[in-house]
Design an enzyme around this catalytic site. Structure first.
Site, PDB file in Angstrom:
ATOM      1  CD1 TRP A 102      -2.628  -2.408   1.476  1.00  0.00           C
ATOM      2  CD2 TRP A 102      -3.133  -0.930  -0.267  1.00  0.00           C
ATOM      3  NE1 TRP A 102      -3.349  -2.843   1.329  1.00  0.00           N
ATOM      4  CE2 TRP A 102      -4.011  -2.208   0.117  1.00  0.00           C
ATOM      5  CE3 TRP A 102      -3.387  -0.300  -1.245  1.00  0.00           C
ATOM      6  CZ2 TRP A 102      -4.974  -2.556  -0.871  1.00  0.00           C
ATOM      7  CZ3 TRP A 102      -4.513  -0.688  -2.100  1.00  0.00           C
ATOM      8  CH2 TRP A 102      -5.106  -1.697  -1.960  1.00  0.00           C
ATOM      9  CG  ASP A 173      -3.403   3.834   4.036  1.00  0.00           C
ATOM     10  OD1 ASP A 173      -4.110   3.628   4.771  1.00  0.00           O
ATOM     11  OD2 ASP A 173      -3.018   3.351   2.885  1.00  0.00           O
ATOM     12  CE  LYS A 197      -9.286  -2.684   3.305  1.00  0.00           C
ATOM     13  NZ  LYS A 197      -7.868  -2.130   3.058  1.00  0.00           N
TER      14      LYS A 197
HETATM   15  C1  LIG Z   1      -7.338  -1.421   1.737  1.00  0.00           C
HETATM   16  C2  LIG Z   1      -6.375  -0.570   1.743  1.00  0.00           C
HETATM   17  C3  LIG Z   1      -6.269   0.512   0.869  1.00  0.00           C
HETATM   18  C4  LIG Z   1      -7.190   0.622  -0.364  1.00  0.00           C
HETATM   19  O1  LIG Z   1      -8.269   1.022   0.043  1.00  0.00           O
HETATM   20  P1  LIG Z   1      -9.347   1.433  -1.033  1.00  0.00           P
HETATM   21  O2  LIG Z   1     -10.772   1.774  -0.118  1.00  0.00           O
HETATM   22  O3  LIG Z   1      -9.629   0.064  -1.650  1.00  0.00           O
HETATM   23  O4  LIG Z   1      -8.997   2.222  -1.875  1.00  0.00           O
HETATM   24  C5  LIG Z   1      -5.277   1.253   1.104  1.00  0.00           C
HETATM   25  N1  LIG Z   1      -4.125   1.285   2.157  1.00  0.00           N
HETATM   26  C6  LIG Z   1      -4.312   0.200   2.886  1.00  0.00           C
HETATM   27  C7  LIG Z   1      -3.219   0.197   4.136  1.00  0.00           C
HETATM   28  C8  LIG Z   1      -5.348  -0.799   2.993  1.00  0.00           C
HETATM   29  O5  LIG Z   1      -5.524  -1.609   3.962  1.00  0.00           O
END
Ligand SMILES: *Cc1c(COP(=O)(O)O)cnc(C)c1O
Length: 363
Positions: A102, A173, A197
């Site tokens: 990511w 993030d 998540k």
């Molecule tokens: C799932 C995830 C993303 C992407 O998320 P989307 O909502 O599908 O764009 C980005 N960063 C992390 C750490 C993730 O777990």
């Protein structure tokens, strides 16, 4: 009701059962509204109460200072990979910690917008470790420092309290460990997380943004990509993802009232993760954890088996026993068990029992 299995999906992921039950109970008519949350205007008083409580719950759980905006955004965490540099980079340079898949994506998008510098890259160790941010050679004049607190695919996580005390430039993030442990929000410029998540269903991204950052936003950005649009309208410039915000309200209510807050959640998450890591460590090499022990994620537990044939058999047999979505991400292979906040300890114990049984038969 159809029987529910234990769902180890990395996202969208399992939700707390009381939240799903409440959603079902109120689906036809939100109390007092006379219509479903799926049907009412985002400008109605009924929805106003929902979005206000969602924000208030987040502020309470995370002790978000008054100097921060709580923004409800769309486009997933992936759109933040672009919005962050578009809003905050300017003529400066952004520093990126590349801790896994990511972070790599976040860096790639920022590099399309402006100047970036990689301050740490875990490629040499196949993204099995995380850096000590305090030991990195950082440039205090950089526009921001971007980190990924939990790498969902590799299963590595920055430790609790990783934020530098002077982390005024920190952008994080936190998609896959948001609300999983107490977090010092005041040490961040910006924290963002896709909801699917740990915080709710897909379609919603939460951002906590220190208000002085808005002064850096250049004029001329497309309206929907400009943080000021959301900050100035209470995230109601256009139609927000009303259902996802409603479910996030219920999830945060559950965290506060039934779990007892983020410290209690963190205790539960540590206990759950320990059950699986113990199974790996006790397996005499049959299960090989991907992450280095000090970088192990409490949210996504990743491991390999002696062969890909055994890995396939493991995933298939687990599925037959109601243990779902254990196949690792294709870029890492092996097994991944995502055990977010809403996964009960009973689900983790069921997986542990299966792991021990499979090893006894398979090694
Ligand atoms: C799932 C995830 C993303 C992407 O998320 P989307 O909502 O599908 O764009 C980005 N960063 C992390 C750490 C993730 O777990």
């Amino acid at each position: 009701m159809p029987e529910r299995s234990w769902n180890f999906s990395a996202g969208p992921a399992t939700l707390p059962l009381p939240v799903l039950e409440r959603t079902r109970k109120d689906l036809l008519a939100l109390p007092g509204a006379g219509a479903s949350v799926l049907e009412i205007s985002h400008r109605s008083s009924a929805f106003d109460a929902v979005i206000q409580e969602a924000e208030a719950n987040l502020r309470e759980l995370l002790a978000v200072p008054d100097t921060y905006h709580v923004l409800f955004l769309q486009g997933g965490a992936s759109l933040q990979f672009s919005m962050v540099p578009l809003n905050l980079l300017g003529d400066g340079t952004a520093e990126y910690v590349v801790s896994g898949s990511w972070a790599k994506k976040a860096l790639a998008e920022a590099s399309k917008v402006g100047a970036t510098r990689v301050v740490w890259d875990g490629a040499e160790t196949s993204y099995t470790t995380v850096p000590d941010l305090g030991a990195l050679d950082l440039d205090p004049s950089a526009a921001y420092l971007h980190v990924t607190s939990n790498e969902t695919i590799q299963g590595v996580q920055l430790p609790a309290g990783f934020e530098p005390a002077s982390g005024a430039r920190l952008v994080c993030d936190a998609s896959s460990d948001f609300l999983s442990r107490p977090t010092a929000v005041e040490r961040y410029s910006l924290m963002y997380a896709g909801a699917q998540k740990n915080a709710g269903p897909a379609g919603l991204t939460v951002a906590l943004l220190r208000e002085d950052l808005l002064e850096r936003v250049p004029d001329g950005l497309p309206t929907m990509l400009d943080y000021r649009t959301y900050a100035e309208t209470g995230s109601l410039y256009n139609t927000p993802p009303v259902f996802a915000i409603y479910v996030l309200m219920l999830v945060t209510r559950w965290l506060r009232d039934e779990v007892g807050g983020l410290a209690a959640m963190h205790d539960r998450n540590r206990a759950k993760a320990a059950v699986l890591y113990e199974a790996i460590d006790a397996s005499e090499g049959f299960y090989r954890g991907h992450a280095a022990p000090e970088a192990r994620s409490l949210m996504n537990v990743t491991w390999r088996l002696p062969s890909e044939d055994l890995e396939r058999a493991f995933v298939e047999e687990a599925g037959d026993r109601g243990l779902l979505e254990l196949k690792g991400h294709r870029s890492v292979g092996g097994i991944r068990a995502s055990i977010y906040n809403a996964m009960p300890v009973e689900g983790v114990l069921a997986l542990r029992a299966f792991m021990d049984d499979f090893r006894a038969r398979g090694s």
